[in-house]
Design a protein around this motif. Structure first.
Motif, mmCIF file in Angstrom:
data_model
loop_
_atom_site.group_PDB
_atom_site.id
_atom_site.type_symbol
_atom_site.label_atom_id
_atom_site.label_comp_id
_atom_site.label_asym_id
_atom_site.label_seq_id
_atom_site.Cartn_x
_atom_site.Cartn_y
_atom_site.Cartn_z
ATOM 1 N N MET A 16 -11.266 10.094 -6.186
ATOM 2 C CA MET A 16 -10.793 9.500 -7.430
ATOM 3 C C MET A 16 -10.057 10.527 -8.284
ATOM 4 O O MET A 16 -9.044 10.213 -8.918
ATOM 5 N N LEU A 17 -10.549 11.751 -8.314
ATOM 6 C CA LEU A 17 -9.862 12.811 -9.060
ATOM 7 C C LEU A 17 -8.482 13.083 -8.475
ATOM 8 O O LEU A 17 -7.554 13.454 -9.191
ATOM 9 N N ALA A 18 -8.358 12.894 -7.150
ATOM 10 C CA ALA A 18 -7.074 13.108 -6.472
ATOM 11 C C ALA A 18 -6.236 11.829 -6.409
ATOM 12 O O ALA A 18 -5.171 11.823 -5.798
ATOM 13 N N ASN A 19 -6.723 10.745 -7.054
ATOM 14 C CA ASN A 19 -6.031 9.444 -7.036
ATOM 15 C C ASN A 19 -5.790 8.927 -5.625
ATOM 16 O O ASN A 19 -4.744 8.359 -5.326
ATOM 17 N N LYS A 20 -6.776 9.147 -4.755
ATOM 18 C CA LYS A 20 -6.674 8.650 -3.386
ATOM 19 C C LYS A 20 -7.480 7.355 -3.277
ATOM 20 O O LYS A 20 -8.641 7.309 -3.676
ATOM 21 N N PRO A 21 -6.883 6.292 -2.738
ATOM 22 C CA PRO A 21 -7.541 4.981 -2.724
ATOM 23 C C PRO A 21 -8.713 4.863 -1.758
ATOM 24 O O PRO A 21 -8.758 5.515 -0.716
ATOM 25 N N MET A 22 -9.647 3.983 -2.146
ATOM 26 C CA MET A 22 -10.808 3.655 -1.322
ATOM 27 C C MET A 22 -11.051 2.163 -1.390
ATOM 28 O O MET A 22 -10.668 1.500 -2.359
ATOM 29 N N ILE A 23 -11.680 1.648 -0.359
ATOM 30 C CA ILE A 23 -12.219 0.292 -0.383
ATOM 31 C C ILE A 23 -13.702 0.415 -0.081
ATOM 32 O O ILE A 23 -14.085 0.931 0.969
ATOM 33 N N ILE A 24 -14.524 -0.032 -1.008
ATOM 34 C CA ILE A 24 -15.975 0.067 -0.859
ATOM 35 C C ILE A 24 -16.547 -1.342 -0.908
ATOM 36 O O ILE A 24 -16.210 -2.128 -1.804
ATOM 37 N N ARG A 84 -24.274 7.081 -13.726
ATOM 38 C CA ARG A 84 -23.133 8.001 -13.580
ATOM 39 C C ARG A 84 -22.426 7.762 -12.258
ATOM 40 O O ARG A 84 -21.187 7.716 -12.197
ATOM 41 N N PHE A 85 -23.197 7.601 -11.192
ATOM 42 C CA PHE A 85 -22.639 7.357 -9.856
ATOM 43 C C PHE A 85 -21.832 6.058 -9.861
ATOM 44 O O PHE A 85 -20.689 6.020 -9.411
ATOM 45 N N VAL A 86 -22.454 4.994 -10.374
ATOM 46 C CA VAL A 86 -21.818 3.676 -10.335
ATOM 47 C C VAL A 86 -20.581 3.620 -11.226
ATOM 48 O O VAL A 86 -19.581 2.988 -10.889
ATOM 49 N N SER A 87 -20.620 4.301 -12.368
ATOM 50 C CA SER A 87 -19.477 4.261 -13.283
ATOM 51 C C SER A 87 -18.223 4.842 -12.634
ATOM 52 O O SER A 87 -17.099 4.416 -12.928
ATOM 53 N N ARG A 88 -18.433 5.806 -11.724
ATOM 54 C CA ARG A 88 -17.295 6.388 -11.026
ATOM 55 C C ARG A 88 -16.664 5.386 -10.068
ATOM 56 O O ARG A 88 -15.466 5.423 -9.813
ATOM 57 N N ILE A 89 -17.464 4.469 -9.550
ATOM 58 C CA ILE A 89 -16.947 3.449 -8.627
ATOM 59 C C ILE A 89 -16.361 2.280 -9.403
ATOM 60 O O ILE A 89 -15.224 1.883 -9.222
ATOM 61 N N ILE A 90 -17.179 1.729 -10.328
ATOM 62 C CA ILE A 90 -16.795 0.533 -11.067
ATOM 63 C C ILE A 90 -15.585 0.777 -11.963
ATOM 64 O O ILE A 90 -14.674 -0.034 -12.039
ATOM 65 N N GLY A 91 -15.604 1.914 -12.651
ATOM 66 C CA GLY A 91 -14.561 2.175 -13.637
ATOM 67 C C GLY A 91 -13.180 2.376 -13.055
ATOM 68 O O GLY A 91 -12.183 2.253 -13.773
ATOM 69 N N ASN A 92 -13.077 2.677 -11.791
ATOM 70 C CA ASN A 92 -11.770 3.004 -11.203
ATOM 71 C C ASN A 92 -11.370 2.084 -10.059
ATOM 72 O O ASN A 92 -10.457 2.410 -9.304
ATOM 73 N N ALA A 93 -12.034 0.948 -9.917
ATOM 74 C CA ALA A 93 -11.736 0.082 -8.782
ATOM 75 C C ALA A 93 -11.546 -1.364 -9.225
ATOM 76 O O ALA A 93 -12.175 -1.829 -10.183
ATOM 77 N N GLU A 94 -10.685 -2.063 -8.519
ATOM 78 C CA GLU A 94 -10.526 -3.506 -8.719
ATOM 79 C C GLU A 94 -11.733 -4.196 -8.105
ATOM 80 O O GLU A 94 -12.055 -3.986 -6.941
ATOM 81 N N LYS A 95 -12.420 -5.011 -8.892
ATOM 82 C CA LYS A 95 -13.662 -5.644 -8.421
ATOM 83 C C LYS A 95 -13.380 -7.036 -7.872
ATOM 84 O O LYS A 95 -12.800 -7.876 -8.559
ATOM 85 N N LEU A 96 -13.750 -7.251 -6.624
ATOM 86 C CA LEU A 96 -13.586 -8.550 -5.969
ATOM 87 C C LEU A 96 -14.966 -9.092 -5.640
ATOM 88 O O LEU A 96 -15.696 -8.493 -4.856
ATOM 89 N N ASP A 97 -15.332 -10.211 -6.251
ATOM 90 C CA ASP A 97 -16.640 -10.816 -6.018
ATOM 91 C C ASP A 97 -16.526 -11.930 -4.985
ATOM 92 O O ASP A 97 -15.814 -12.916 -5.198
ATOM 93 N N PHE A 126 0.817 -1.215 0.000
ATOM 94 C CA PHE A 126 0.000 0.000 0.000
ATOM 95 C C PHE A 126 0.850 1.264 0.000
ATOM 96 O O PHE A 126 1.869 1.364 0.690
ATOM 97 N N SER A 127 0.388 2.217 -0.792
ATOM 98 C CA SER A 127 0.980 3.559 -0.788
ATOM 99 C C SER A 127 -0.140 4.539 -1.099
ATOM 100 O O SER A 127 -1.273 4.134 -1.404
ATOM 101 N N GLY A 128 0.173 5.810 -1.035
ATOM 102 C CA GLY A 128 -0.837 6.818 -1.328
ATOM 103 C C GLY A 128 -1.342 6.758 -2.753
ATOM 104 O O GLY A 128 -2.362 7.359 -3.084
ATOM 105 N N ASN A 129 -0.615 6.021 -3.611
ATOM 106 C CA ASN A 129 -1.003 5.909 -5.014
ATOM 107 C C ASN A 129 -1.648 4.567 -5.338
ATOM 108 O O ASN A 129 -1.849 4.244 -6.516
#
Length: 331
Positions: free
Chosen positions: A281-289, A305-318, A184-187
């Motif tokens: 996401m604009l600041a490239n700061k990580p999240m876990i949702i 629009r809301f979901v695309s911001r989450i899905i498009g920029n996150a690794e998806k773990l099912d 883990f890092s800030g990026n």
């Protein structure tokens, strides 16, 4: 950013301890070297004496300039001898100096710039860390670690929908989460954990949080309902709280939002969540949702629009399998 007095006090105390420890370590190094090399202590004493003599020369008057020049030359010669002595032991000239963590403020938390006292970035980071710890006091961090994540609760029978057994899939997810925490890092990227209730999403989120906190990063863990309640309280209350919660959510190194979709949905809640996620996401700061909802359910509850911001920029773990909490209660 506004913080409570408790957070400021804790951060200031930690900063003071950093500086104190650096100075104590420097004193210890000096004393140990003096024991080993008595000549070094004599040189140090002569350097101190030269400084006292310079002060006396100014007070007593006479040919002050000439006396100060002689004392300066003497002081430089003594310093040169001491540095050469240190070098003979493969030590640098600053060996006796405190090794402060922050070179800009020397662990004071602030510095002077253009006649003004400016809070150092190291103090700002420490404030965020302390504020995150304050917010996480009610989170079950201590109960959720990688070491006590038990894969034996997951079936080894192949799931027809996913073409893999829950055991094998969760083994891969566990490995991924461990690697994410270790590197883990800030990026770092963001993670979206999807799956039914009781499959280990919260456990692995908190396990990551534990490891990331150990690295000194500021982590905020909060469930979506708790987050919205706190934001509503701050926004609608006439008595504003001391903590600037919204800025902490923007600025913390890792934001973990659990149970997205279980909060009471209003225009206010959706707008706040979107702004937080989008800003990070604009600041490239990580999240876990984490969420119990499927992609289509997320789009129905929020917006494409809301979901695309989450899905498009996150690794998806099912996450798949049976409710682990229910299985644990049986045994």
């Amino acid at each position: 950013m506004g913080y409570s007095s408790d957070v400021y006090t804790e951060a200031s105390n930690r900063m003071f301890q950093r500086r104190l420890q650096a100075e104590k370590s420097a004193d210890f190094r000096k004393e140990e070297f003096f024991k080993k090399v008595p000549k070094a202590k004599l040189l140090e004493q002569e350097i101190s004496t030269a400084g006292i003599q310079a002060a006396r020369a100014v007070v007593q008057g006479g040919n002050v300039a000439e006396q100060l020049a002689q004392l300066r030359d003497r002081n430089l010669d003594l310093q040169k001898q001491l540095n050469e002595l240190l070098a003979s032991y493969n030590l640098t000239a600053d060996y006796f100096e405190p090794k402060y963590r922050c070179k800009k403020c020397n662990d004071r938390g602030s510095f002077e710039e253009n006649g003004k006292t400016v809070m150092c970035q190291c103090m700002k980071s420490l404030l965020i860390q302390c504020a995150c710890e304050e917010l996480n006091k009610t989170a079950p961090l201590a109960l959720s670690k990688f070491e006590n994540f038990n894969l034996d609760y997951y079936s080894k029978n192949v799931d027809e929908k996913f073409g893999i057994s829950p055991y094998s899939l969760m083994e891969k997810i566990l490995k991924y989460c461990k690697k994410y925490a270790a590197e883990f890092s800030g990026n770092s990227g963001s993670i979206l954990m999807r799956g039914a209730t009781g499959l280990g999403k919260t456990h692995l989120s908190l396990a990551i949080a534990n490891e990331v906190i150990k690295k000194g990063y500021g982590v905020i863990y909060v469930s979506a309902p708790q987050l919205i309640q706190r934001l509503e309280k701050d926004y609608f209350s006439h008595e504003k709280s001391d903590d600037s919660i919204i800025e902490m959510l923007y600025d913390c190194d890792l934001l973990i939002v659990d149970d997205l979709g279980t909060e009471f949905k209003t225009q206010f809640s959706m707008a706040q969540l979107y702004n937080i996620f989008n800003s990070r996401m604009l600041a490239n700061k990580p999240m876990i949702i984490s969420t119990n909802l499927t992609l289509s359910e997320l789009e129905k509850n929020y917006s494409e629009r809301f979901v695309s911001r989450i899905i498009g920029n996150a690794e998806k773990l099912d996450f798949i399998g049976n409710d682990i909490r229910a299985l644990k209660r049986k045994f």
